[in-house]
Write an enzyme that holds these catalytic residues in place. Structure first.
Site, PDB file in Angstrom:
ATOM      1  N   GLU A   1       0.845  -1.097   0.161  1.00  0.00           N
ATOM      2  CA  GLU A   1       0.241  -0.111   0.090  1.00  0.00           C
ATOM      3  C   GLU A   1       0.839   1.110   0.091  1.00  0.00           C
ATOM      4  O   GLU A   1       0.836   2.345  -0.874  1.00  0.00           O
ATOM      5  CB  GLU A   1      -0.837  -0.064   1.156  1.00  0.00           C
ATOM      6  CG  GLU A   1      -1.706   1.117   1.275  1.00  0.00           C
ATOM      7  CD  GLU A   1      -2.438   1.117   2.653  1.00  0.00           C
ATOM      8  OE1 GLU A   1      -3.455   1.950   2.678  1.00  0.00           O
ATOM      9  OE2 GLU A   1      -1.922   0.507   3.495  1.00  0.00           O
ATOM     10  N   HIS A   2       1.672   1.338   0.818  1.00  0.00           N
ATOM     11  CA  HIS A   2       2.636   2.423   0.994  1.00  0.00           C
ATOM     12  C   HIS A   2       4.067   1.877   0.817  1.00  0.00           C
ATOM     13  O   HIS A   2       4.555   0.948   1.452  1.00  0.00           O
ATOM     14  CB  HIS A   2       2.789   3.120   2.272  1.00  0.00           C
ATOM     15  CG  HIS A   2       1.375   3.711   2.910  1.00  0.00           C
ATOM     16  ND1 HIS A   2       0.815   4.921   2.660  1.00  0.00           N
ATOM     17  CD2 HIS A   2       0.439   2.832   3.755  1.00  0.00           C
ATOM     18  CE1 HIS A   2      -0.403   4.824   3.149  1.00  0.00           C
ATOM     19  NE2 HIS A   2      -0.518   3.678   3.742  1.00  0.00           N
TER      20      HIS A   2
END
Length: 441
Positions: free
Chosen positions: A332-333
């Site tokens: 996601e990040h």
């Protein structure tokens, strides 16, 4: 608490694959529990929403107090800490600027070949519901991240659904953030019952075309069960982060960023991936001191994640192995710690967002840069994208063929239609049409 250390050089293929797995809730097991909730909201409407608010949220809500009132907005404006309001206003400006720049042109129309014109017209979807969770706190940042691109896209009917607090009220910052964007429809409708409300509509809550935003497994199961009547968007699971650090990185700074997503909850995932043993060791040494600077709950979440199978330190043999792991994980990040972070950008293929350099921690991405923090999780970054203006818009193909451009297109189309066995298609571009067109000159 011991921090997990994963040495790729000593791991089997199966063990490496296990690192790629997320904390996956069996949403199908929630469907049995969620189905009667959906049916109750569908048949009883506001009365069911109020009953579930009392039962699940322990909140004194009745059928007549589901919608936020003008008095609620006024109270929120009056009582919210001015510093919080100022920070939200700064965040709102950043998000709006980013998404305004992201918005596509309303229409493009090109001459594909002589006499043949085609293009796309982009318009907003009619309505959207933004789900704002509240289970582990209040999240006005999510209000801005979801409603701003919808507003920029031109969605006419934007509503917010969110669980009420134990006092029966909506979080003050949530209401202030909503009004900053120009959203006035905010409803006390959390969990599966909130999803059902915007899927089918109640006396108070309008039926919407789409619902966006992360939530619990109850929310995920509800979205799955109503997906035939409302667009439920890309699924969003627990938070996850990879910090990729080379041998020029400061392990203490990498550790500081590693904690950011690990504090979301015990089901989060967070790895520091490096081929520098010194960076790894410096990070491991620094993490306990950072935990001491946190509250017990968030430090506990982080310790659970970084000490478990879904987090910790991943030591690669070399740069290539580290980058391959990041791409396979599709986080996601993805933060990149290096004196020259851009050197890796072209080889990082899959991530919801890529944050380059030691001055770009995920905190800034989550709140103040302007990029959207609603991101694909659980490996969906291989095919999915962050929440954007495009999620609130749709494209319509537009075409125009002139008398000059028609004959060649029709000749080839008739051949293909005949081959595929579509007589009506073929006839529509045959000599029959040519005769009718000559009569209409």
């Amino acid at each position: 608490m011991t921090i997990s250390f994963h040495d790729l050089s000593r791991m089997t293929g199966a063990a490496r694959d296990a690192l790629l797995k997320r904390t996956e809730a069996d949403i199908s097991s929630f469907e049995v529990k969620v189905r009667p909730i959906i049916e109750a909201v569908r048949s009883e409407g506001d009365e069911a929403l109020a009953r579930f608010a009392r039962e699940f949220d322990k909140s004194p809500v009745d059928a007549g107090s589901i919608a936020a009132t003008e008095a609620d907005f006024a109270r929120a404006e009056k009582t919210l800490d001015p510093k919080v309001r100022e920070a939200l206003a700064f965040m709102a400006r950043s998000i709006r600027k980013f998404h305004e720049d992201q918005k596509p042109e309303e229409m493009w129309f090109h001459e594909i070949q002589p006499g043949v014109f085609a293009g796309d017209r982009t318009t907003a979807i009619p309505s959207v519901a933004c789900y704002i969770p509240r289970g582990k706190g209040a999240f006005p940042s999510s209000v801005l991240m979801q409603t701003t691109p919808a507003k920029v896209a031109g969605v006419k009917d934007i509503v917010i659904i969110t669980p009420p607090g134990p006092d029966g009220k909506i979080d003050d910052a949530t209401l202030v953030a909503a009004r900053m964007v120009g959203v006035e429809k905010v409803f006390k409708a959390g969990g599966a019952q909130g999803i059902a409300a915007v899927a089918y509509g109640t006396r108070t809550v309008p039926k919407c075309s789409k619902v966006v935003g992360p939530g619990s497994p109850w929310v995920g199961a509800a979205k799955r069960l109503v997906s035939h009547v409302i667009d439920v968007g890309t699924p969003a699971g627990p938070s996850e982060l990879i910090v990729l650090a080379d041998d020029t990185a400061d392990g203490r700074l990498a550790a500081l960023d590693l904690i950011i997503e690990s504090e979301h909850g015990p089901d989060s995932s967070a790895f520091l991936v490096t081929w520098s043993r010194k960076v790894a060791e410096d990070a491991i040494a620094a993490i306990p001191d950072f935990w001491k600077q946190m509250g017990a709950q968030r430090a506990g979440y982080s310790a659970t994640v970084l000490g478990g199978p879904m987090g910790g330190i991943v030591l690669a043999r070399d740069e290539a192995e580290a980058i391959a792991f990041c791409n396979d994980y599709a986080p996601e990040h993805l933060g990149v710690h290096s004196d020259e972070p851009f050197q890796y950008l072209g080889r990082l293929e899959h991530a919801g967002e890529i944050l380059l350099g030691r001055h770009t921690p995920p905190t800034l991405g989550n709140f103040t840069i302007g990029v959207n923090h609603v991101l694909p999780t659980s490996g969906w970054a291989k095919t999915g994208s962050p929440l954007t203006v495009h999620d609130f818009m749709k494209r319509t193909s537009v075409a125009y063929v002139t008398a000059k451009g028609y004959p060649e297109l029709a000749r080839h189309a008739e051949v293909i239609a005949t081959y595929e066995g579509f007589d009506g298609h073929a006839n529509a571009v045959s000599e029959t049409r040519a005769r009718l067109l000559r009569r209409n000159r």
